[in-house]
Scaffold this motif. Structure first.
Motif, PDB file in Angstrom:
ATOM      1  N   ASP A  63       0.810  -1.213   0.000  1.00 51.00           N
ATOM      2  CA  ASP A  63       0.000   0.000   0.000  1.00 51.00           C
ATOM      3  C   ASP A  63       0.851   1.276   0.000  1.00 51.00           C
ATOM      4  N   ARG A  64       2.129   1.148   0.289  1.00 46.65           N
ATOM      5  CA  ARG A  64       3.008   2.318   0.309  1.00 46.65           C
ATOM      6  C   ARG A  64       3.631   2.603  -1.050  1.00 46.65           C
ATOM      7  N   VAL A  65       3.386   1.734  -2.010  1.00 47.70           N
ATOM      8  CA  VAL A  65       4.059   1.854  -3.300  1.00 47.70           C
ATOM      9  C   VAL A  65       3.306   2.799  -4.225  1.00 47.70           C
ATOM     10  N   ASP A  66       4.033   3.756  -4.781  1.00 49.53           N
ATOM     11  CA  ASP A  66       3.517   4.597  -5.856  1.00 49.53           C
ATOM     12  C   ASP A  66       4.613   4.748  -6.907  1.00 49.53           C
ATOM     13  N   ALA A  67       4.334   5.523  -7.937  1.00 46.37           N
ATOM     14  CA  ALA A  67       5.299   5.651  -9.027  1.00 46.37           C
ATOM     15  C   ALA A  67       6.625   6.223  -8.550  1.00 46.37           C
ATOM     16  N   ARG A  68       6.571   7.163  -7.611  1.00 47.57           N
ATOM     17  CA  ARG A  68       7.812   7.762  -7.116  1.00 47.57           C
ATOM     18  C   ARG A  68       8.679   6.735  -6.413  1.00 47.57           C
ATOM     19  N   LEU A  69       8.051   5.836  -5.657  1.00 47.11           N
ATOM     20  CA  LEU A  69       8.812   4.805  -4.957  1.00 47.11           C
ATOM     21  C   LEU A  69       9.435   3.835  -5.957  1.00 47.11           C
ATOM     22  N   ALA A 105      12.406   5.558  -7.377  1.00 44.48           N
ATOM     23  CA  ALA A 105      13.503   5.593  -6.407  1.00 44.48           C
ATOM     24  C   ALA A 105      14.214   4.251  -6.346  1.00 44.48           C
ATOM     25  N   ALA A 106      13.441   3.167  -6.389  1.00 44.25           N
ATOM     26  CA  ALA A 106      14.045   1.828  -6.366  1.00 44.25           C
ATOM     27  C   ALA A 106      14.852   1.581  -7.636  1.00 44.25           C
ATOM     28  N   ALA A 107      14.334   2.032  -8.766  1.00 47.20           N
ATOM     29  CA  ALA A 107      15.071   1.871 -10.025  1.00 47.20           C
ATOM     30  C   ALA A 107      16.382   2.638  -9.985  1.00 47.20           C
ATOM     31  N   ALA A 108      16.369   3.820  -9.359  1.00 49.39           N
ATOM     32  CA  ALA A 108      17.585   4.619  -9.242  1.00 49.39           C
ATOM     33  C   ALA A 108      18.639   3.924  -8.384  1.00 49.39           C
ATOM     34  N   GLU A 109      18.190   3.026  -7.490  1.00 43.47           N
ATOM     35  CA  GLU A 109      19.123   2.239  -6.669  1.00 43.47           C
ATOM     36  C   GLU A 109      19.555   0.959  -7.362  1.00 43.47           C
ATOM     37  N   GLY A 110      19.115   0.758  -8.585  1.00 40.23           N
ATOM     38  CA  GLY A 110      19.533  -0.418  -9.342  1.00 40.23           C
ATOM     39  C   GLY A 110      18.615  -1.610  -9.241  1.00 40.23           C
ATOM     40  N   ASP A 111      17.409  -1.438  -8.699  1.00 34.86           N
ATOM     41  CA  ASP A 111      16.459  -2.542  -8.591  1.00 34.86           C
ATOM     42  C   ASP A 111      16.004  -2.942  -9.995  1.00 34.86           C
ATOM     43  N   ALA A 112      16.328  -4.160 -10.400  1.00 32.03           N
ATOM     44  CA  ALA A 112      16.024  -4.615 -11.757  1.00 32.03           C
ATOM     45  C   ALA A 112      14.527  -4.717 -12.003  1.00 32.03           C
TER      46      ALA A 112
END
Length: 335
Positions: free
Chosen positions: A232-238, A241-248
Motif C-alpha cells: 500500500d506504500r508503493v507509488d510511481a515515485r517509490l 527511487a528503487a530503479a535509481a538504486e539499481g532494482d532490476a
C-alpha cells in the motif's frame, strides 16, 4: 466591482484562471501575455459539497485580487479548468467523479459573484492551451500536450487551433486502446493506454511486486525494502527511487510503462503529425528510465517522415499550466 485606478485613470483588469481538482484547487491572476501576477492553492475539500467548494473558490479569488500588486481591480473573465464531463455552453459540470459532482452550474455561480464572463474547459485541454500560448509549446502551430499522472490526458493544437471537440472532451489520450485483449478500464473500454503507462499503473505494478516478494514469490530488492514490505506504500515515485538504486524489477516496470507510452504515442503521431510534444504530469519527472524506452518504440514503429519532425520538451508551466491556459482562453473568448 470597485478597483484601484491605473496612472491613466482606468481600472486595472485581471483574468483569473482556476485549476479545480478533486484534491486541490489553484487560482491565478494572469496577464494577457501569460505571466502569473499572483496565485494560490488550497485543498478542495470536495466531500463538503459543491456549494462549499464554490464558495471557498470565490473567497480564494477575492483574496488574490485584494492582495495583488496595484490593489483590487476588475475581474474581466474567469476560466475554470476541471476534469469530468462538461456542458461548456451552459457552464455546467455534468459529472465529475473526482469531485463527486453531478449537474453543478459552476459558471452561473461565479459569474453572479464576480459579474463577469466564466468559461469551463477540460483540464488537460486548458493545460495544453497554457503551454501553447505561454509555455514550452509557444509558437508551434502543431503541438501535442501529454500529461502522465494519475491517468494520462492531453490536449491538441493543430494548424494553430486548439482542438476541443464537440463537447470539449477531445484529447482523451489515456483511453486509446493499445491492447485489444487487455485489462478492463473503468471507462468501459479494454486495454486503455493509462492502464499500462500512467503513474497509477506504475504504482500498481510496483505494489504487485512487493506483494509477491512478501509471499516469497519474487526477489526482495530495493523496492520491497523502500516500501517496508507494504504494497500500500508503493507509488510511481517509490518505483522510480528503487530503479535509481539499481532494482532490476523496478527498472523493468518503468521500461514496460515507457514502451506502452510509446505504442500509444505512435498512433497519436500518425494521426496528428505534431511538431512539438510537451510532456507534463508528475510521472514525467521520472525521466529517462521511463522516456528512453518510449523513444525507442517511437523510433522503431513511427513513420520516419513523421517522427523526424517531432521535438519533445518538458512542461514549462508545471502545475500552473491548467490555470494559465484557462485564463488565456478567456482573453481570446471574453465577449
Amino acid at each position: 466591482m470597485s478597483g484601484e485606478e491605473k496612472q491613466d485613470g482606468s481600472l486595472r483588469e485581471y483574468y483569473v484562471g482556476v485549476d479545480l481538482g478533486g484534491t486541490k484547487m489553484l487560482a491565478a491572476l494572469v496577464a494577457s501575455d501569460g505571466s502569473i501576477i499572483a496565485q494560490e492553492e488550497i485543498p478542495t475539500l470536495a466531500k463538503q459539497g459543491a456549494d462549499s467548494v464554490l464558495d471557498r473558490l470565490g473567497s480564494l479569488i477575492e483574496g488574490l485580487l485584494a492582495a495583488s500588486p496595484g490593489g483590487r481591480g476588475i475581474v474581466r473573465g474567469i476560466g475554470v479548468a476541471t476534469a469530468g464531463t462538461l456542458d461548456t455552453a451552459k457552464g455546467v459540470v455534468t459529472y465529475a467523479s473526482n469531485l463527486g459532482w453531478r449537474d453543478v452550474a459552476v459558471a452561473s455561480v461565479l459569474s453572479d459573484r464576480f459579474a463577469c464572463a466564466v468559461r469551463l474547459e477540460n483540464d488537460a485541454t486548458a493545460a495544453a492551451a497554457g503551454e501553447w500560448l505561454a509555455g514550452a509549446g509557444e509558437g508551434s502551430p502543431d503541438c501535442l500536450f501529454v500529461t502522465i499522472s494519475t491517468g494520462i490526458g492531453g490536449g491538441i493544437i493543430s494548424g494553430g487551433r486548439l482542438i476541443a471537440g464537440t463537447n470539449h472532451n477531445a484529447g482523451e489520450l489515456g483511453h486509446i486502446t493499445i491492447d485489444g485483449n487487455g485489462m478492463l478500464c473503468p471507462c468501459g473500454n479494454v486495454g486503455c493506454l493509462e492502464l499500462y503507462a500512467s503513474g497509477t499503473a506504475i504504482g500498481r505494478r510496483g505494489a504487485e511486486h512487493v506483494r509477491r516478494a512478501a509471499e516469497g514469490a519474487s526477489s526482495h530488492g530495493a523496492l520491497a525494502r523502500l516500501a517496508g514490505g507494504d504494497p500500500d506504500r508503493v507509488d510511481a515515485r517509490l518505483v522510480a527511487a528503487a530503479a535509481a538504486e539499481g532494482d532490476a524489477d523496478a527498472s523493468g516496470i518503468l521500461r514496460e510503462a515507457g514502451r506502452a507510452l510509446g505504442i500509444g504515442l505512435v498512433s497519436i503521431f500518425h494521426l496528428l503529425n505534431p511538431q512539438v510534444v510537451v510532456l507534463g504530469g508528475g510521472a514525467s519527472h521520472i525521466g529517462e528510465p521511463l522516456l528512453a524506452p518510449m523513444r525507442e518504440i517511437i523510433e522503431e514503429r513511427c513513420l520516419p517522415s513523421i517522427r523526424s519532425q517531432v521535438r519533445f520538451v518538458a512542461s514549462a508551466l508545471g502545475s500552473s499550466a491548467g490555470a494559465v491556459g484557462a485564463a488565456l482562453l478567456m482573453t481570446r473568448n471574453d465577449n
